[in-house]
Design a protein around this motif. Sequence first.
Motif, PDB file in Angstrom:
ATOM      1  N   SER A 146      32.788  30.263  33.028  1.00  0.00           N
ATOM      2  CA  SER A 146      32.104  30.029  34.298  1.00  0.00           C
ATOM      3  C   SER A 146      30.724  29.433  34.066  1.00  0.00           C
ATOM      4  CB  SER A 146      31.965  31.336  35.074  1.00  0.00           C
ATOM      5  OG  SER A 146      33.215  31.796  35.470  1.00  0.00           O
ATOM      6  N   LEU A 175      24.894  47.019  42.752  1.00  0.00           N
ATOM      7  CA  LEU A 175      24.656  47.603  41.425  1.00  0.00           C
ATOM      8  C   LEU A 175      23.764  48.839  41.525  1.00  0.00           C
ATOM      9  CD1 LEU A 175      26.032  46.113  39.165  1.00  0.00           C
ATOM     10  CD2 LEU A 175      23.817  45.574  38.237  1.00  0.00           C
ATOM     11  N   THR A 228      23.345  37.024  45.973  1.00  0.00           N
ATOM     12  CA  THR A 228      22.885  37.720  44.778  1.00  0.00           C
ATOM     13  C   THR A 228      22.147  39.001  45.119  1.00  0.00           C
ATOM     14  OG1 THR A 228      22.675  35.566  43.778  1.00  0.00           O
ATOM     15  CG2 THR A 228      21.689  37.385  42.596  1.00  0.00           C
ATOM     16  N   ALA A 237      24.617  41.621  45.615  1.00  0.00           N
ATOM     17  CA  ALA A 237      25.176  42.059  44.337  1.00  0.00           C
ATOM     18  C   ALA A 237      24.251  43.064  43.668  1.00  0.00           C
ATOM     19  CB  ALA A 237      25.406  40.855  43.423  1.00  0.00           C
ATOM     20  N   LEU A 265      32.378  45.433  44.643  1.00  0.00           N
ATOM     21  CA  LEU A 265      31.861  44.467  43.666  1.00  0.00           C
ATOM     22  C   LEU A 265      32.924  43.410  43.361  1.00  0.00           C
ATOM     23  CD1 LEU A 265      29.399  43.724  42.024  1.00  0.00           C
ATOM     24  CD2 LEU A 265      30.142  45.238  40.223  1.00  0.00           C
ATOM     25  N   VAL A 296      32.462  35.335  47.010  1.00  0.00           N
ATOM     26  CA  VAL A 296      31.647  34.220  46.509  1.00  0.00           C
ATOM     27  C   VAL A 296      32.551  33.045  46.160  1.00  0.00           C
ATOM     28  CG1 VAL A 296      30.211  33.472  44.583  1.00  0.00           C
ATOM     29  CG2 VAL A 296      29.716  35.620  45.717  1.00  0.00           C
ATOM     30  N   LEU A 346      35.560  34.854  30.198  1.00  0.00           N
ATOM     31  CA  LEU A 346      35.611  34.363  31.579  1.00  0.00           C
ATOM     32  C   LEU A 346      34.212  33.997  32.046  1.00  0.00           C
ATOM     33  CD1 LEU A 346      37.320  33.852  34.049  1.00  0.00           C
ATOM     34  CD2 LEU A 346      37.048  36.212  34.694  1.00  0.00           C
ATOM     35  N   SER A 347      33.272  34.853  31.698  1.00  0.00           N
ATOM     36  CA  SER A 347      31.886  34.634  32.064  1.00  0.00           C
ATOM     37  C   SER A 347      31.361  33.359  31.392  1.00  0.00           C
ATOM     38  CB  SER A 347      31.078  35.859  31.604  1.00  0.00           C
ATOM     39  OG  SER A 347      29.860  35.927  32.248  1.00  0.00           O
ATOM     40  N   LEU A 368      27.949  43.519  33.363  1.00  0.00           N
ATOM     41  CA  LEU A 368      28.777  42.378  32.927  1.00  0.00           C
ATOM     42  C   LEU A 368      29.521  41.790  34.131  1.00  0.00           C
ATOM     43  CD1 LEU A 368      29.537  40.668  30.519  1.00  0.00           C
ATOM     44  CD2 LEU A 368      31.348  42.266  29.963  1.00  0.00           C
ATOM     45  N   HIS A 399      33.174  41.180  46.277  1.00  0.00           N
ATOM     46  CA  HIS A 399      32.023  40.292  46.335  1.00  0.00           C
ATOM     47  C   HIS A 399      32.294  39.029  45.525  1.00  0.00           C
ATOM     48  CE1 HIS A 399      27.960  38.881  45.082  1.00  0.00           C
ATOM     49  NE2 HIS A 399      27.731  39.082  46.358  1.00  0.00           N
ATOM     50  N   LEU A 400      32.808  39.203  44.326  1.00  0.00           N
ATOM     51  CA  LEU A 400      33.131  38.059  43.474  1.00  0.00           C
ATOM     52  C   LEU A 400      34.152  37.180  44.176  1.00  0.00           C
ATOM     53  CD1 LEU A 400      32.761  36.679  40.781  1.00  0.00           C
ATOM     54  CD2 LEU A 400      34.485  38.170  39.819  1.00  0.00           C
ATOM     55  N   ALA A 457      28.530  42.043  37.250  1.00  0.00           N
ATOM     56  CA  ALA A 457      27.518  41.439  38.111  1.00  0.00           C
ATOM     57  C   ALA A 457      27.091  40.095  37.547  1.00  0.00           C
ATOM     58  CB  ALA A 457      26.316  42.369  38.242  1.00  0.00           C
ATOM     59  N   HIS A 458      27.095  39.971  36.225  1.00  0.00           N
ATOM     60  CA  HIS A 458      26.727  38.713  35.585  1.00  0.00           C
ATOM     61  C   HIS A 458      27.690  37.606  36.006  1.00  0.00           C
ATOM     62  CE1 HIS A 458      26.625  35.803  32.199  1.00  0.00           C
ATOM     63  NE2 HIS A 458      25.338  35.974  32.370  1.00  0.00           N
ATOM     64  N   LEU A 459      28.966  37.919  35.961  1.00  0.00           N
ATOM     65  CA  LEU A 459      29.982  36.944  36.369  1.00  0.00           C
ATOM     66  C   LEU A 459      29.756  36.564  37.823  1.00  0.00           C
ATOM     67  CD1 LEU A 459      32.497  35.401  35.622  1.00  0.00           C
ATOM     68  CD2 LEU A 459      33.854  37.379  36.208  1.00  0.00           C
ATOM     69  N   SER A 460      29.474  37.582  38.628  1.00  0.00           N
ATOM     70  CA  SER A 460      29.219  37.372  40.041  1.00  0.00           C
ATOM     71  C   SER A 460      27.982  36.490  40.227  1.00  0.00           C
ATOM     72  CB  SER A 460      29.014  38.736  40.697  1.00  0.00           C
ATOM     73  OG  SER A 460      29.190  38.671  42.066  1.00  0.00           O
ATOM     74  N   ALA A 461      26.948  36.737  39.437  1.00  0.00           N
ATOM     75  CA  ALA A 461      25.700  35.983  39.555  1.00  0.00           C
ATOM     76  C   ALA A 461      25.904  34.532  39.122  1.00  0.00           C
ATOM     77  CB  ALA A 461      24.609  36.644  38.707  1.00  0.00           C
TER      78      ALA A 461
END
Lengths: 321, 321, 321, 321, 321
Positions: C253, B181, B174, B177, B245, B252, C249-250, A245, B248-249, A247-251
């Motif tokens: 975004s 993970l 990505t 990321a 992680l 980004v 939040l996701s 979850l 990273h966010l 990582a999803h936000l990050s992606a």
Amino acid sequence: MIKVYKHEGGATTEVEKVDPAWLKPNSGVWVWVALESPTPAEARLLSDVFHFHELAVEDALMQVHHPKIESYGDYLYLILHGIDFQASEHCFTTKDVDFFLGAQYLVTVHAGMSRSIDKIGSVCTKDDRVLGEGPGLLMYRIVDTMVDNYRPEIEKLGERLDEMEEEVFEKPNTALARRILDFKRDIASLRRIVLPQRDAVGRLARREFPLISEQLAYRFRDVHDHLVRLSDEAMFFQDRITSILDAHLSAVSNQLNQVMKVLTIIATLFMPLTFVTGLYGMNVDLPHFGLGGTTMFWVLMTVMLAISIGMLMFFRARRWL
Amino acid sequence: MIKVYKHEGGATTEVEKVDPAWLKPNSGVWVWVALESPTPAEARLLSDVFHFHELAVEDALMQVHHPKIESYGDYLYLILHGIDFQASEHCFTTKDVDFFLGAQYLVTVHAGMSRSIDKIGSVCTKDDRVLGEGPGLLMYRIVDTMVDNYRPEIEKLGERLDEMEEEVFEKPNTALARRILDFKRDIASLRRIVLPQRDAVGRLARREFPLISEQLAYRFRDVHDHLVRLSDEAMFFQDRITSILDAHLSAVSNQLNQVMKVLTIIATLFMPLTFVTGLYGMNVDLPHFGLGGTTMFWVLMTVMLAISIGMLMFFRARRWL
Amino acid sequence: MIKVYKHEGGATTEVEKVDPAWLKPNSGVWVWVALESPTPAEARLLSDVFHFHELAVEDALMQVHHPKIESYGDYLYLILHGIDFQASEHCFTTKDVDFFLGAQYLVTVHAGMSRSIDKIGSVCTKDDRVLGEGPGLLMYRIVDTMVDNYRPEIEKLGERLDEMEEEVFEKPNTALARRILDFKRDIASLRRIVLPQRDAVGRLARREFPLISEQLAYRFRDVHDHLVRLSDEAMFFQDRITSILDAHLSAVSNQLNQVMKVLTIIATLFMPLTFVTGLYGMNVDLPHFGLGGTTMFWVLMTVMLAISIGMLMFFRARRWL
Amino acid sequence: MIKVYKHEGGATTEVEKVDPAWLKPNSGVWVWVALESPTPAEARLLSDVFHFHELAVEDALMQVHHPKIESYGDYLYLILHGIDFQASEHCFTTKDVDFFLGAQYLVTVHAGMSRSIDKIGSVCTKDDRVLGEGPGLLMYRIVDTMVDNYRPEIEKLGERLDEMEEEVFEKPNTALARRILDFKRDIASLRRIVLPQRDAVGRLARREFPLISEQLAYRFRDVHDHLVRLSDEAMFFQDRITSILDAHLSAVSNQLNQVMKVLTIIATLFMPLTFVTGLYGMNVDLPHFGLGGTTMFWVLMTVMLAISIGMLMFFRARRWL
Amino acid sequence: MIKVYKHEGGATTEVEKVDPAWLKPNSGVWVWVALESPTPAEARLLSDVFHFHELAVEDALMQVHHPKIESYGDYLYLILHGIDFQASEHCFTTKDVDFFLGAQYLVTVHAGMSRSIDKIGSVCTKDDRVLGEGPGLLMYRIVDTMVDNYRPEIEKLGERLDEMEEEVFEKPNTALARRILDFKRDIASLRRIVLPQRDAVGRLARREFPLISEQLAYRFRDVHDHLVRLSDEAMFFQDRITSILDAHLSAVSNQLNQVMKVLTIIATLFMPLTFVTGLYGMNVDLPHFGLGGTTMFWVLMTVMLAISIGMLMFFRARRWL
């Protein structure tokens, strides 16, 4: 529906009714009574013949209950949950099976179909040893089958997790976020069932109850180990899905970054060019530097090309391209 | 494949078969039986000669199992995991080794190659003391070697972590990321193995079992300390990777910020200029303020230059440049 | 308001006053005194007739207190919380009920209306068995009713949660974020009440107090199981709502992503076109490549169409359309 | 380097060698042997004269080890960590000091310089009481000095934290994010050292070992309190740094918000104006509404000014300005 | 400043000095010595007259110390923290008060003003019962007052939290993020003080020390309950503030979303229009479709209006307006 299996003198037979005499200590008879979605009339057997505690009977007839184990003196009352294979595909649900274990008998109560009990029931009359080793070992067999049924489900969950992890970096989207949330819920459900189940079987494994012999305890310790692994895996899945979850936000943010870079590059390329064209589009006397015909046009084109190339080099320096 | 090492009268020899007489208390013989990927026929030795509990034998022959320790009266059953060096480079996998420790014997069962067992096996016949100090100390030697093998792997993980931390701020993307993970998963796997391993060895170190002498307990306490450190480090890595992680966010988002600033600066510089050129591009009578020739053009250019400089000063005041 | 129920010789009657003689051990009389929002004069009964400890009396008359259980030698003092049905719709509030349990009596103190106590009170004089089984069982009945009242509230919370989860992906917005936060608070309140309640009832279930008979302990164990499930569900809800906040939040975004894609597509489509029109809007001699009339216009239109189609194909390749 | 301090008959002297006779119970002599980066030859003293357990000796000579305490019957083996002042400025590192405490002796082993040991060593011969109160109190003095050295480091960390918190809201950037991550790592290192240290000293404080007298236990309880506070502060710092990392992300997003608002305001102001100029720049017959000369120009300017003012009022209504 | 209160024969008087004879067991005298910011000379009383342990005296005279309780045989040493009302408005700070409780005496040590001690001190000589019930109950009174002082502070924190929650959705900004961080720190400080305080009082409540009578233990149990609630509320606040920080990030993102939507709508509305005007601004022969005068202008205006309406309908379909 009631099924009664009686083991006496080395042979197991299916009989119609339970004779209270069998339930006495050292009666020489071992009985297994399996109640499947019992009618109120059938359920009366629990209190009238077996004299189980009213609260235990109430719990046994209720549909949803948490796994637990309780000793009522000369019998144990155990609630476990099996995988519900009749539930819809996309979610993980369980169904409780209730066990009353006495020295001479095992009573199981469950609603709807139970694969584990059906399976043991069908071999019970064919193989005399199944009930012939006593109601404790019979209960172990059922419990073991129920716990083994979790394994393929866990593996399916693991595969779903792998797919989602793959997809998060391939094409993060709202539908995926939703599936991640659903998955998280499934995992939480799994943990909520497996943890108290593990603790209940753990009490059997630790021989807290005199009804459980040492030989039986070894077997329940094995089941306990399986449940420890299940709960461990559920925890592990929960960790991973939380990371997914995140990582999803990050992606998603990364994707936004890519989109914005394209916009910025396009805007930065064309804005200066548009300015130049605007400049020479003004209705004032423009400097032509003595250039006649379309030469001025080509000079301007060259200037604009130079600007574009400069911009692109700037982007490359910033590692955007 | 079965290898049998026999120690009698101060000398260790490799023999073909196990003589059940050796296994009796105070037989004066110490035996180590190492089964590597045993065939079903070879595996029968466990139940036929050693009479191990059927559940323990089942577990020993199964491939994947969690570390644990269990006492079956006069023998201990221990499952530990060693690093799997034959697994692919990029992920961290382990392989279980099973130990049966009795007063006169040690039986080890493992699938595929085990570096630790091979190593101890090869010195076993050369150096009589290896088996000559009893099966307990032999088990300690194998366990110690297995645990020591974790150290370089841990260091490799630490280096990967340092690299990722560096990269997060250099160029978050990505692919990174994804690697974060994957790393998180590796760490979780490591913890899942090391924690129960630590607890199992901890029980040996606390002398819960009479088979373990006080001298042996000191040694297992040392192994336990190593496992405590490993699990500690795994926890530490997990903490760091979670921070990475998050960072990273953050990185980004920072990058996006930079991109957007460039876009905003470009757009804010050129939009007013384009407006001015548009203004004097209108097909209406334009005010020339009595300026003839290209003078008006240069006046406008000067005005636009002033606007640009003003804008840049505004950005500088906002600390964007 | 004070209500006094007296059970003597198999019959329950409502009486005016408490006779201190009834409170003596083995008086043959069982009394239930229910104080609803007692006036200071009425409250004096607690210290003057029952001689309860001053701190307990103080706590009982105070409005807000955490669930707890305390033994004062020959009586127990228990504080539990019931759902407050008179509170506003949108939030979850509770109200404390205080119990003093002696061998011969039960005293309950609560402020405002209590559905559970009213219900038991109304059947008390009609059904002699209610008080006829002793004050302990009477307390169990009230506690059981109070705990059962949580169930529908929990289900309502579950439904609210499902709705919010649905909405997060349908249309994430600030108002929803606020509702999520409110919900989180409600869940935290629930946990704060249920956890100490569970522990207090757990002490009754474990028979820590001689006043609780074994039969009574079975019943409290049942209530305890309900409270365990409630606290379990509260934990589960808390987990889910945290995930929902993350998913929100996701989703926001993601939404931003969509908006930015539209902007980028529009800008990227029109900027090159605007540049071309600007180019041929310059007041310099433009190359017409010998094309007369409006042919040049249509040629330029075609060029621009080609650019647009190229752009759209680029977006398609990047999976933006 | 070996230093030997001997206390006999009320006087402390530095001697060359350890006489094994001194180590006997009630020898009337107290000895402190301090080994600093011992050569292999010097290290042999540990096993040859003191007969320490081989595993303890091995650990003592190894560089990196976790704090722990172990009793080997008539001596204690303690590993603690002191601040490494020779390490680089920007990170927090520690160095282990090993203690062997017997009834008549204290042996300390450390690599490189140890400020605490040097300090106690230099007063040892000047003040007879330092060693004159027995090896236990001597160990307490060294341990206390080592733990006190943590305080200024903790305060420095606290200041760094305050600075970062300030900076997060002043100018969040990637370099700051990196420093936050580095800080988090330092804190984690601190906790990893302080926690086992606290537990080891806690065991001394709880008098788990007969070698520790009640008077000594009071003193170790004081050291334990200091370590509890240190670990508490480390936890507190960790909490704060996590919040700061979250706030950083929030601050970056806020900054992006500001940037985007500027862009939006600029774009929204100029796009309609550019459209109007474009409109009157078209090469078609434009409506002049009978206005001659530059009047039309000024009318258009007025229209555009009105549009701009309207836009600005719209932004003000949305609270963007 | 030292104040000495002496209770003898039912009367409390303030005296100048402490007579060591009073401190003997069963002296018939109860003394309370209150030291406020004692001078070194005054502090000597602690060691010279009371003979307290040097470490306890050291701790008592030091300013900052964590709450704890320690028994030194015939006296207890307790450190608690009271709210510091002299500290600045915006942050939550505490000040430690030290208690030495013996059978005949209570000694309190604190720096600066303590409202609780001043309050009890002023009633002490007026109401003989205050000290007349023994030093234990006196200590209870002071501790109770100190703990009660936390309540209004907690309520103030709760109100600040409500305001921040409101503001997060009204106008999220960096200053708010900063206040959230500050609040989080305050809560952490509160927890750091309340938790060990709760544990110290809990030990009094559980009667771990013979100096505490059963009656006194009931009272400390009440204080303990208050501290449990305080620590519970601190935990609850911490949870909420964490959610608020998350919600803040979500709100900022939402705001960004809104800004970007406006930009996108504006850009998408005007870009096609600007393109059309650019098209008819080209200096090539433009198709007029036989329309003369300003008709062509109005036709183009109509086309552009249609484009705008189409765009707005598209946005409405996407629910952006």
